[in-house]
Design a protein around this motif. Structure first.
Motif, PDB file in Angstrom:
ATOM      1  N   THR A  43      53.592  29.482  43.062  1.00 13.97           N
ATOM      2  CA  THR A  43      54.353  28.425  42.391  1.00 13.97           C
ATOM      3  C   THR A  43      55.413  29.057  41.495  1.00 13.97           C
ATOM      4  N   SER A  44      56.148  28.191  40.769  1.00 13.43           N
ATOM      5  CA  SER A  44      57.253  28.638  39.915  1.00 13.43           C
ATOM      6  C   SER A  44      58.317  29.366  40.729  1.00 13.43           C
ATOM      7  N   VAL A  45      58.618  28.822  41.894  1.00 11.92           N
ATOM      8  CA  VAL A  45      59.644  29.381  42.769  1.00 11.92           C
ATOM      9  C   VAL A  45      61.013  29.144  42.133  1.00 11.92           C
ATOM     10  N   THR A  46      61.865  30.165  42.109  1.00 12.97           N
ATOM     11  CA  THR A  46      63.205  30.017  41.555  1.00 12.97           C
ATOM     12  C   THR A  46      64.097  29.250  42.532  1.00 12.97           C
ATOM     13  N   SER A  47      65.210  28.750  42.029  1.00 11.63           N
ATOM     14  CA  SER A  47      66.117  27.987  42.891  1.00 11.63           C
ATOM     15  C   SER A  47      66.709  28.866  43.987  1.00 11.63           C
ATOM     16  N   SER A  76      41.201  27.824  35.830  1.00 10.54           N
ATOM     17  CA  SER A  76      41.286  26.603  36.628  1.00 10.54           C
ATOM     18  C   SER A  76      42.137  26.838  37.870  1.00 10.54           C
ATOM     19  N   ILE A  77      43.268  27.524  37.712  1.00  7.01           N
ATOM     20  CA  ILE A  77      44.129  27.858  38.851  1.00  7.01           C
ATOM     21  C   ILE A  77      43.352  28.648  39.895  1.00  7.01           C
ATOM     22  N   TYR A  78      42.486  29.546  39.445  1.00  6.29           N
ATOM     23  CA  TYR A  78      41.702  30.380  40.360  1.00  6.29           C
ATOM     24  C   TYR A  78      40.570  29.613  41.035  1.00  6.29           C
ATOM     25  N   GLY A  79      40.356  28.365  40.637  1.00  2.00           N
ATOM     26  CA  GLY A  79      39.276  27.581  41.226  1.00  2.00           C
ATOM     27  C   GLY A  79      37.905  27.963  40.712  1.00  2.00           C
ATOM     28  N   VAL A  80      37.850  28.601  39.544  1.00  2.00           N
ATOM     29  CA  VAL A  80      36.587  29.106  38.999  1.00  2.00           C
ATOM     30  C   VAL A  80      35.968  28.123  38.008  1.00  2.00           C
ATOM     31  N   VAL A 118      46.960  23.350  47.987  1.00  2.00           N
ATOM     32  CA  VAL A 118      47.032  24.207  46.798  1.00  2.00           C
ATOM     33  C   VAL A 118      47.568  23.410  45.597  1.00  2.00           C
ATOM     34  N   ALA A 119      47.175  22.137  45.536  1.00  2.00           N
ATOM     35  CA  ALA A 119      47.577  21.238  44.450  1.00  2.00           C
ATOM     36  C   ALA A 119      49.085  21.156  44.317  1.00  2.00           C
ATOM     37  N   GLU A 120      49.786  21.301  45.445  1.00  2.00           N
ATOM     38  CA  GLU A 120      51.241  21.328  45.416  1.00  2.00           C
ATOM     39  C   GLU A 120      51.850  19.979  45.033  1.00  2.00           C
ATOM     40  N   ASN A 121      51.077  18.900  45.167  1.00  2.93           N
ATOM     41  CA  ASN A 121      51.573  17.572  44.813  1.00  2.93           C
ATOM     42  C   ASN A 121      51.061  17.091  43.458  1.00  2.93           C
ATOM     43  N   ASN A 122      50.405  17.972  42.726  1.00  2.00           N
ATOM     44  CA  ASN A 122      49.902  17.621  41.404  1.00  2.00           C
ATOM     45  C   ASN A 122      50.882  18.117  40.341  1.00  2.00           C
ATOM     46  N   PRO A 123      51.332  17.253  39.434  1.00  2.00           N
ATOM     47  CA  PRO A 123      52.364  17.661  38.471  1.00  2.00           C
ATOM     48  C   PRO A 123      51.884  18.634  37.396  1.00  2.00           C
ATOM     49  N   PHE A 124      50.575  18.825  37.280  1.00  2.00           N
ATOM     50  CA  PHE A 124      50.057  19.699  36.227  1.00  2.00           C
ATOM     51  C   PHE A 124      49.950  21.136  36.732  1.00  2.00           C
ATOM     52  N   ASP A 125      50.411  22.068  35.904  1.00  2.00           N
ATOM     53  CA  ASP A 125      50.494  23.466  36.321  1.00  2.00           C
ATOM     54  C   ASP A 125      49.153  24.173  36.403  1.00  2.00           C
ATOM     55  N   PHE A 126      48.108  23.574  35.840  1.00  2.00           N
ATOM     56  CA  PHE A 126      46.838  24.297  35.762  1.00  2.00           C
ATOM     57  C   PHE A 126      45.894  24.018  36.931  1.00  2.00           C
ATOM     58  N   TYR A 127      46.424  23.472  38.013  1.00  2.00           N
ATOM     59  CA  TYR A 127      45.627  23.313  39.229  1.00  2.00           C
ATOM     60  C   TYR A 127      46.272  24.097  40.370  1.00  2.00           C
ATOM     61  N   PHE A 128      45.431  24.694  41.213  1.00  2.00           N
ATOM     62  CA  PHE A 128      45.938  25.386  42.404  1.00  2.00           C
ATOM     63  C   PHE A 128      44.833  25.480  43.448  1.00  2.00           C
ATOM     64  N   LEU A 129      43.948  26.472  43.310  1.00  2.00           N
ATOM     65  CA  LEU A 129      42.896  26.681  44.304  1.00  2.00           C
ATOM     66  C   LEU A 129      41.777  25.669  44.112  1.00  2.00           C
ATOM     67  N   ASN A 130      41.286  25.102  45.228  1.00  2.00           N
ATOM     68  CA  ASN A 130      40.180  24.149  45.167  1.00  2.00           C
ATOM     69  C   ASN A 130      39.403  24.201  46.467  1.00  2.00           C
ATOM     70  N   ALA A 131      38.367  23.414  46.565  1.00  2.00           N
ATOM     71  CA  ALA A 131      37.497  23.471  47.745  1.00  2.00           C
ATOM     72  C   ALA A 131      38.214  23.067  49.022  1.00  2.00           C
ATOM     73  N   ASP A 132      39.276  22.270  48.908  1.00  4.20           N
ATOM     74  CA  ASP A 132      40.001  21.805  50.085  1.00  4.20           C
ATOM     75  C   ASP A 132      41.170  22.704  50.478  1.00  4.20           C
ATOM     76  N   THR A 133      41.458  23.723  49.688  1.00  7.68           N
ATOM     77  CA  THR A 133      42.507  24.657  50.069  1.00  7.68           C
ATOM     78  C   THR A 133      42.133  25.321  51.401  1.00  7.68           C
ATOM     79  N   ASP A 134      43.106  25.391  52.316  1.00  9.17           N
ATOM     80  CA  ASP A 134      42.804  25.905  53.648  1.00  9.17           C
ATOM     81  C   ASP A 134      44.017  26.664  54.192  1.00  9.17           C
ATOM     82  N   MET A 135      43.773  27.452  55.234  1.00 13.08           N
ATOM     83  CA  MET A 135      44.841  28.177  55.917  1.00 13.08           C
ATOM     84  C   MET A 135      44.411  28.451  57.348  1.00 13.08           C
ATOM     85  N   ASP A 136      45.416  28.482  58.226  1.00  6.75           N
ATOM     86  CA  ASP A 136      45.141  28.775  59.637  1.00  6.75           C
ATOM     87  C   ASP A 136      44.727  30.233  59.816  1.00  6.75           C
TER      88      ASP A 136
END
Length: 511
Positions: free
Chosen positions: A242-246, A65-69, A493-511
């Motif tokens: 994700t899972s960035v340390t303090s 799911s994280i991989y968007g597959v 990259v689902a950064e505002n979603n509280p569930f850990d199993f989301y990341f890559l999706n169709a709307d993920t973008d980069m300059d």
């Protein structure tokens, strides 16, 4: 310490070499940084080594799911609300659920998603994943080309939440082999290269049913050491993780022109159980008035967010309140209960010091939490004696040998409050080990078990948790944060979603 530091540096050097070498070579047009100049390829690190692509096995579906597959019939949105994905609608009539699929859903090979294939997936997951074993015993029937039924045999209102679990992803079982190294699914990306225990590359699914993905693909590197991910990010060899340390988060905050850091409360909860069999209401309330979750949040340096209840306040079932910390009020309660302050600064009654056994285990920062609580309780004249156990379930949780018992668990498993409530407040539940008894709460839990209306479920959950707070049976301290860093220009990259199993999706973008 020097050896450990050198090990991290050498790991980073080796990783950098792999990033600029063969690991990204399968992505056409890569330059010496690993980035494709003519394609949008996001580079990400993961701390988990995926051994098989089968999403139904164990927790593997979290990563596909994280991989968007892979995708599920339903998903959890940023507000922890259950939302249709592959499914169009669902309705229940007693134990019988009728689920209709969206008209245009299809697999990455162009084949349509059919009720028969969905049923086969749910049964397959039930056969190999004990957490979803009930799915192999449900009764299924195909109604038409887009509709099927599930008979759960007993009223089970959490079914749709289960169907949002990434382990119940829908795959093309006829064209995925044994799913160890190949997988045909419905997500916006497809696996283009898979190295068990190592790097995974995905490319855009050109036949994605829900719109064209903005990225051409992604590379997920296995980096178990947090320091390695940080170095790679700073060296320009990663675009997000994700899972960035303090400590890493503190560094990223210093360079806002380069990085965007997103921190939100997630679903893993630090809490404590107050033992009613050993301490009366006045002492328990004094403890709750003394523990300052906001201060604890500060000491844990951004890795947690203080909480009022066990669930995110953005969730419909997270609307509870508790009294603010007030040491003066806590002392007044103890004095009204007959305690007097001795020369050592601790309260005592009948010549006996108020000594609290605070039991904990060292994982999930509970050792730090225990030490902080000990200091806070001292300010209120309460002596806390710390007891560390390796196996809480086999010691103080099982025996009840504590005054305060610390624990940490995922409270919100799939967008529904019943799991946590049933584990901690139901009569006979494993973590209702502090003597909490309330007939009204037990009646409300029974209603929650079968209530189908989501608004009523939220109301019942809020009422149950509020009672536990008001009776000083528990203390809910903090939710672990989901901390995501992205290079500026990366979004979605689902950064505002509280569930850990989301990341890559169709709307993920980069300059």
């Amino acid at each position: 310490m020097m050896k450990k530091t050198m090990a991290v540096i050498m790991a980073a050097v080796f990783m950098a070499a792999s990033l600029t070498g063969c690991n990204t070579g399968n992505l056409a047009g890569t330059d010496t940084t690993g980035q494709a100049p003519d394609k949008k390829i996001i580079r990400v690190s993961e701390s988990f080594a995926l051994q098989t692509l089968n999403p139904h096995l164990d927790y593997q579906g979290w990563y596909t799911s994280i991989y968007g597959v892979t995708e599920t019939l339903f998903y959890m949105d940023d507000q922890s609300t259950l939302t249709p994905l592959l499914a169009e609608s669902a309705k229940a009539d007693g134990t019988l659920w009728t689920i209709t699929l969206k008209e245009h859903t299809s697999f990455s090979n162009g084949d349509p998603v059919t009720p028969d294939m969905v049923i086969r997936n749910l049964k397959a997951a039930g056969e190999i994943n004990t957490r979803f074993a009930d799915f192999k015993d449900y009764t299924y029937a195909v109604v038409n080309q887009k509709t099927f039924t599930i008979d759960t045999k007993k009223v089970y209102p959490m079914l749709l939440n289960d169907l949002a679990s990434p382990e119940l992803a829908i795959t093309d079982l006829d064209h995925s082999g044994d799913m160890k190294s190949e997988l045909v699914a419905t997500g916006p990306f497809v696996v283009s290269s898979f190295e068990p225990g190592g790097t995974i590359e995905v490319a855009r699914n050109e036949q994605y049913w829900n719109g064209r993905a903005k990225l051409d693909g992604a590379v997920f590197y296995y980096m178990p050491e947090a320091g390695t991910s940080m170095m790679a990010m700073q060296n320009g060899e990663l675009d997000a993780y994700t899972s960035v340390t303090s400590d890493a988060a503190e560094q990223y905050r210093k360079e806002p022109e380069k990085y965007k850091l997103t921190t939100i409360p997630a679903t893993r909860l630090q809490f404590y159980i107050l033992n009613e069999n050993r301490q009366n209401e006045a002492v328990r309330k004094a403890i709750n008035l003394t523990v300052d979750a906001k201060t604890i949040e500060g000491y844990l340096n951004g890795t947690v967010s203080e909480t009022v209840g066990p669930f995110s306040p953005t969730a419909p079932y997270g609307k509870v309140t508790k009294a603010k910390p007030d040491v003066t009020a806590a002392k007044a309660l103890l004095e009204a209960d007959g305690y007097t302050l001795n020369s050592d600064g601790y309260y005592e009654k009948d010549g006996k010091v108020l000594s609290i056994k605070l039991a904990y285990y060292a994982a999930r920062s509970l050792d730090t939490l225990a030490a902080l609580m000990q200091e806070q309780l001292k300010e209120a004249g309460i002596m806390a004696v710390l007891t560390c156990e390796e196996d809480p379930d086999g010691t103080y949780i099982a025996t009840g040998d504590f005054d305060i018992g610390l624990f940490c668990m995922i409270a919100d498993k799939a967008g529904d409050p019943y799991y946590f409530i049933s584990c901690t407040l139901k009569d006979g539940a494993p973590y209702n080990c502090g003597g909490f008894q309330n007939e009204q709460v037990q009646s409300e839990i029974l209603k929650l078990e079968t209530e189908a209306d989501t608004k009523e479920r939220a109301r019942l959950a809020d009422q149950i948790i509020q009672t536990a707070i008001d009776e000083n049976a528990f203390g809910y301290v903090a939710l672990f944060n989901k901390i995501t860093v992205t290079r500026n220009g990366v979004s979605g990259v689902a950064e505002n979603n509280p569930f850990d199993f989301y990341f890559l999706n169709a709307d993920t973008d980069m300059d």
